[in-house]
Design a protein around this motif. Structure first.
Motif, mmCIF file in Angstrom:
data_model
loop_
_atom_site.group_PDB
_atom_site.id
_atom_site.type_symbol
_atom_site.label_atom_id
_atom_site.label_comp_id
_atom_site.label_asym_id
_atom_site.label_seq_id
_atom_site.Cartn_x
_atom_site.Cartn_y
_atom_site.Cartn_z
ATOM 1 N N ARG A 12 -7.378 9.266 11.077
ATOM 2 C CA ARG A 12 -6.887 8.023 9.888
ATOM 3 C C ARG A 12 -6.520 8.754 8.471
ATOM 4 N NH1 ARG A 12 -7.811 2.567 9.992
ATOM 5 N NH2 ARG A 12 -8.573 2.658 7.606
ATOM 6 N N ASP A 13 -7.440 9.583 8.255
ATOM 7 C CA ASP A 13 -7.316 10.268 6.854
ATOM 8 C C ASP A 13 -6.027 11.285 6.839
ATOM 9 O OD1 ASP A 13 -9.049 8.898 5.448
ATOM 10 O OD2 ASP A 13 -10.733 10.397 5.591
ATOM 11 N N ARG A 14 -6.075 12.131 8.122
ATOM 12 C CA ARG A 14 -4.856 12.984 8.060
ATOM 13 C C ARG A 14 -3.820 12.269 7.918
ATOM 14 N NH1 ARG A 14 -8.476 15.122 12.046
ATOM 15 N NH2 ARG A 14 -6.978 14.486 13.788
ATOM 16 N N PHE A 15 -3.353 11.228 8.952
ATOM 17 C CA PHE A 15 -2.262 10.428 8.785
ATOM 18 C C PHE A 15 -1.855 10.033 7.292
ATOM 19 C CE2 PHE A 15 0.146 6.450 9.179
ATOM 20 C CZ PHE A 15 1.033 6.666 10.134
ATOM 21 N N ALA A 36 -8.321 5.891 0.771
ATOM 22 C CA ALA A 36 -8.847 5.933 2.368
ATOM 23 C C ALA A 36 -9.722 4.705 2.519
ATOM 24 C CB ALA A 36 -9.802 7.018 2.424
ATOM 25 N N GLU A 37 -10.239 3.942 1.527
ATOM 26 C CA GLU A 37 -10.919 2.779 1.871
ATOM 27 C C GLU A 37 -10.012 1.617 2.417
ATOM 28 O OE1 GLU A 37 -14.125 -0.474 -0.028
ATOM 29 O OE2 GLU A 37 -13.492 1.425 -1.191
ATOM 30 N N LYS A 38 -8.995 1.520 1.634
ATOM 31 C CA LYS A 38 -7.903 0.309 2.055
ATOM 32 C C LYS A 38 -6.914 0.954 2.806
ATOM 33 C CE LYS A 38 -8.612 -2.031 -2.472
ATOM 34 N NZ LYS A 38 -7.785 -2.551 -3.693
ATOM 35 N N PHE A 39 -6.934 2.230 3.221
ATOM 36 C CA PHE A 39 -5.945 2.877 4.008
ATOM 37 C C PHE A 39 -4.392 2.460 3.645
ATOM 38 C CE2 PHE A 39 -4.585 3.937 8.758
ATOM 39 C CZ PHE A 39 -4.495 5.133 8.416
ATOM 40 N N PRO A 52 1.818 0.482 -9.324
ATOM 41 C CA PRO A 52 2.462 1.392 -8.284
ATOM 42 C C PRO A 52 2.811 0.328 -6.863
ATOM 43 C CG PRO A 52 -0.061 1.292 -8.329
ATOM 44 C CD PRO A 52 0.521 0.864 -9.648
ATOM 45 N N ALA A 53 3.941 0.971 -6.282
ATOM 46 C CA ALA A 53 4.262 0.385 -5.197
ATOM 47 C C ALA A 53 3.154 0.641 -4.032
ATOM 48 C CB ALA A 53 5.498 1.009 -4.751
ATOM 49 N N VAL A 54 2.914 -0.153 -2.935
ATOM 50 C CA VAL A 54 1.810 0.134 -2.121
ATOM 51 C C VAL A 54 2.238 0.233 -0.611
ATOM 52 C CG1 VAL A 54 -0.227 -0.758 -1.052
ATOM 53 C CG2 VAL A 54 0.312 -1.245 -3.351
ATOM 54 N N ILE A 55 2.133 1.292 0.206
ATOM 55 C CA ILE A 55 2.398 1.591 1.534
ATOM 56 C C ILE A 55 1.150 1.196 2.451
ATOM 57 C CG2 ILE A 55 3.249 2.914 3.100
ATOM 58 C CD1 ILE A 55 4.887 4.541 0.921
ATOM 59 N N ASN A 56 1.095 0.023 3.061
ATOM 60 C CA ASN A 56 -0.032 -0.065 4.010
ATOM 61 C C ASN A 56 0.170 0.576 5.265
ATOM 62 O OD1 ASN A 56 -1.353 -2.164 2.501
ATOM 63 N ND2 ASN A 56 0.368 -3.413 2.693
ATOM 64 N N LEU A 57 -0.832 1.313 5.623
ATOM 65 C CA LEU A 57 -0.863 2.367 6.595
ATOM 66 C C LEU A 57 -1.328 1.603 8.171
ATOM 67 C CD1 LEU A 57 -2.157 5.322 4.669
ATOM 68 C CD2 LEU A 57 0.456 4.754 5.066
ATOM 69 N N ASP A 58 -2.347 0.850 8.141
ATOM 70 C CA ASP A 58 -2.779 0.399 9.147
ATOM 71 C C ASP A 58 -2.201 0.099 10.478
ATOM 72 O OD1 ASP A 58 -5.762 -0.314 10.231
ATOM 73 O OD2 ASP A 58 -4.779 -2.213 10.601
ATOM 74 N N ARG A 59 -0.993 -0.722 10.229
ATOM 75 C CA ARG A 59 -0.419 -1.175 11.282
ATOM 76 C C ARG A 59 0.607 0.179 11.987
ATOM 77 N NH1 ARG A 59 4.247 -6.143 11.652
ATOM 78 N NH2 ARG A 59 4.786 -5.705 13.938
ATOM 79 N N THR A 60 1.158 0.738 11.173
ATOM 80 C CA THR A 60 1.948 1.848 11.762
ATOM 81 C C THR A 60 0.916 3.016 12.399
ATOM 82 O OG1 THR A 60 3.637 1.733 9.970
ATOM 83 C CG2 THR A 60 3.584 4.085 11.134
ATOM 84 N N PHE A 61 -0.347 3.434 11.905
ATOM 85 C CA PHE A 61 -1.112 4.107 12.608
ATOM 86 C C PHE A 61 -1.598 3.739 13.822
ATOM 87 C CE2 PHE A 61 -5.706 5.308 13.267
ATOM 88 C CZ PHE A 61 -5.503 6.889 13.373
ATOM 89 N N GLN A 62 -2.047 2.520 13.978
ATOM 90 C CA GLN A 62 -2.193 1.766 15.161
ATOM 91 C C GLN A 62 -1.295 1.971 16.251
ATOM 92 O OE1 GLN A 62 -3.994 -2.121 15.025
ATOM 93 N NE2 GLN A 62 -5.416 -1.825 13.480
ATOM 94 N N GLU A 63 0.023 1.818 15.647
ATOM 95 C CA GLU A 63 1.126 1.693 16.700
ATOM 96 C C GLU A 63 1.468 3.093 17.449
ATOM 97 O OE1 GLU A 63 4.239 -0.104 14.738
ATOM 98 O OE2 GLU A 63 3.712 -2.209 15.259
ATOM 99 N N THR A 64 0.962 3.984 16.437
ATOM 100 C CA THR A 64 1.453 5.559 16.659
ATOM 101 C C THR A 64 0.199 6.357 17.186
ATOM 102 O OG1 THR A 64 1.332 6.202 14.383
ATOM 103 C CG2 THR A 64 3.638 5.331 15.477
ATOM 104 N N VAL A 76 6.129 7.905 10.388
ATOM 105 C CA VAL A 76 5.895 8.561 9.176
ATOM 106 C C VAL A 76 7.361 8.493 8.205
ATOM 107 C CG1 VAL A 76 5.331 10.404 7.631
ATOM 108 C CG2 VAL A 76 4.060 9.653 9.613
ATOM 109 N N GLY A 77 8.233 8.724 8.722
ATOM 110 C CA GLY A 77 9.665 9.135 8.346
ATOM 111 C C GLY A 77 9.977 7.731 7.799
ATOM 112 N N ARG A 78 10.030 6.705 8.610
ATOM 113 C CA ARG A 78 10.517 5.244 8.189
ATOM 114 C C ARG A 78 9.468 4.749 7.104
ATOM 115 N NH1 ARG A 78 10.607 4.791 13.755
ATOM 116 N NH2 ARG A 78 8.753 3.988 14.220
ATOM 117 N N LEU A 79 8.225 5.228 6.867
ATOM 118 C CA LEU A 79 7.391 4.755 5.746
ATOM 119 C C LEU A 79 7.918 5.580 4.511
ATOM 120 C CD1 LEU A 79 3.770 4.900 6.929
ATOM 121 C CD2 LEU A 79 5.198 2.733 6.653
#
Length: 401
Positions: A12-15, A36-39, A52-64, A76-79
């Protein structure tokens, strides 16, 4: 925790750190922070940016997480593409020149928050904001901020898109008298695959070429354009080519031909049953129908409560003679939401299952589309009265003679 996690951090952290680093490389970004806490990745446009704009990572990480490296890289490119978008205009005056319509598969979960409306039987059109670097989907909150309704915004989007059709019509004029197939690739600023949405575009192509146009927006970047010809094998070849590209596309839209009716209405092309290309077109249309109803059925079943009607599935079949058709099941006494199909099955224990064409069922049982579903769904419960069932069976038998 494994050795790799101890040295390099968790997956998760590497992503998250990879996304933060790639976003930071954008010219429009001053700095990023990985939470890292809010991912999440926070994106600061300027050194003193306090919103700041916020990019939520959880859904994309789970899918990939278990996907191939190429799929993770694309995600990652789409994000990063999303992070490259400029801030959303805060007034309709600024936003109006930027809105465009795009043709896409329907989105069924309203929480995704995209302004959308039905475009064709199995497709939807959505609003986006166009910018030199990327495009951004418009949400209901954006319309509320601008103080405009969806209809007004779509009207403006269509007017903006209509200004970009000249080059395609000029190309058609050069081919007048020889309506050969054409491949149109979207460079990112012409919205090629959305051109069937432009009022009069297909009708003008038909008038110029003196042949009915067949448009295949196979993906979000490719539009295959062909014409109805005297050689039906030519049509079948075009359909099969479109189906192959649609199947192989990472962002597929439509494998079936879109055309214009005699009344000028944009619609799916449906040659008569005795047409030599009918089977190929029918197959492509079934693929489109199932690709639209399938995700809808899955979403509705996941979201349904104990008291909600059961979302029936659309299924594809092939007869012993090779003909393809779709079917859905109406179970007696169960509140259900039926998808529109070629045949409706009426199962009864101990008896041969009755199969009746949709048109007969819709007429005799008085089916009407329920509100809020695209593609359409129909609310049913107990079977129609016995005399109605017998009449439907008789009509179904007569149709087979």
């Amino acid at each position: 925790m494994g050795i790799a996690d101890k040295i390099f951090g968790s997956a998760r952290d590497r992503f998250g750190k990879e996304v933060a680093a790639r976003v930071l490389a954008l010219d429009t970004v001053a700095r990023t922070e990985y939470d890292a806490e809010k991912f999440q990745v926070l994106v600061f446009r300027t050194p003193d940016d306090d919103s700041p704009a916020v990019i939520n990572l959880d859904r994309t990480f789970q899918e990939t997480e278990r996907a191939p490296a190429s799929a993770r890289k694309a995600a990652v490119g789409r994000l990063v593409d999303a992070a490259a978008l400029p801030p959303t205009p805060d007034t309709w005056e600024r936003a109006q020149p930027m809105v465009r319509p795009v043709l896409r598969p329907p989105v069924h979960d309203p929480k995704i928050g995209i302004v959308s409306r039905p475009a064709l039987r199995y497709l939807a059109e959505m609003l986006v904001l166009d910018s030199p670097s990327a495009m951004k989907y418009v949400g209901p909150d954006d319309l509320a901020t601008w103080g405009v309704g969806a209809e007004e915004a779509f009207d403006a989007a269509h007017r903006n898109l209509a200004r970009s059709v000249t080059h395609t019509l000029d190309a058609a004029r050069l081919r007048a008298g020889s309506p050969a197939a054409t491949r149109l690739d979207d460079s990112g600023d012409h919205y090629i695959t959305s051109l069937p949405l432009v009022d009069g575009w297909l009708a003008t192509l038909q008038r110029i070429a003196e042949a009915r146009p067949l448009a295949f927006p196979t993906s979000n970047s490719v539009l295959l354009l062909a014409y109805e010809t005297a050689d039906p094998d030519e049509i079948a070849i075009r359909v099969q080519t479109a189906e192959r590209e649609w199947t192989e596309s990472a962002r597929p839209i439509c494998p079936a031909p879109i055309t214009v009716g005699d009344d000028g209405t944009v619609t799916l092309y449906e040659p008569p049953p005795d047409h030599p290309a009918h089977a190929a077109v029918k197959h492509a249309t079934i693929l489109l129908a199932m690709s639209s109803y399938g995700p809808q059925t899955e979403y509705l079943r996941d979201a349904a409560g104990a008291e909600d009607p059961f979302p029936a599935a659309l299924k594809g079949f092939r007869s012993p003679t090779g003909e393809e058709f779709t079917g859905t099941t109406w179970t007696d006494g169960i509140e259900s939401m039926l998808p529109q199909a070629d045949l409706v099955f009426f199962p009864k224990e101990g008896e041969q299952m009755v199969q009746i064409p949709w048109a007969v069922v819709a007429e005799e049982a008085g089916l009407t589309p329920a509100e809020g579903f695209h593609p359409a769904r129909y609310h049913v419960g107990s079977w129609p009265a016995a005399e109605v069932m017998e009449r439907m069976k008789a009509r179904a038998s007569a149709a087979l003679v």
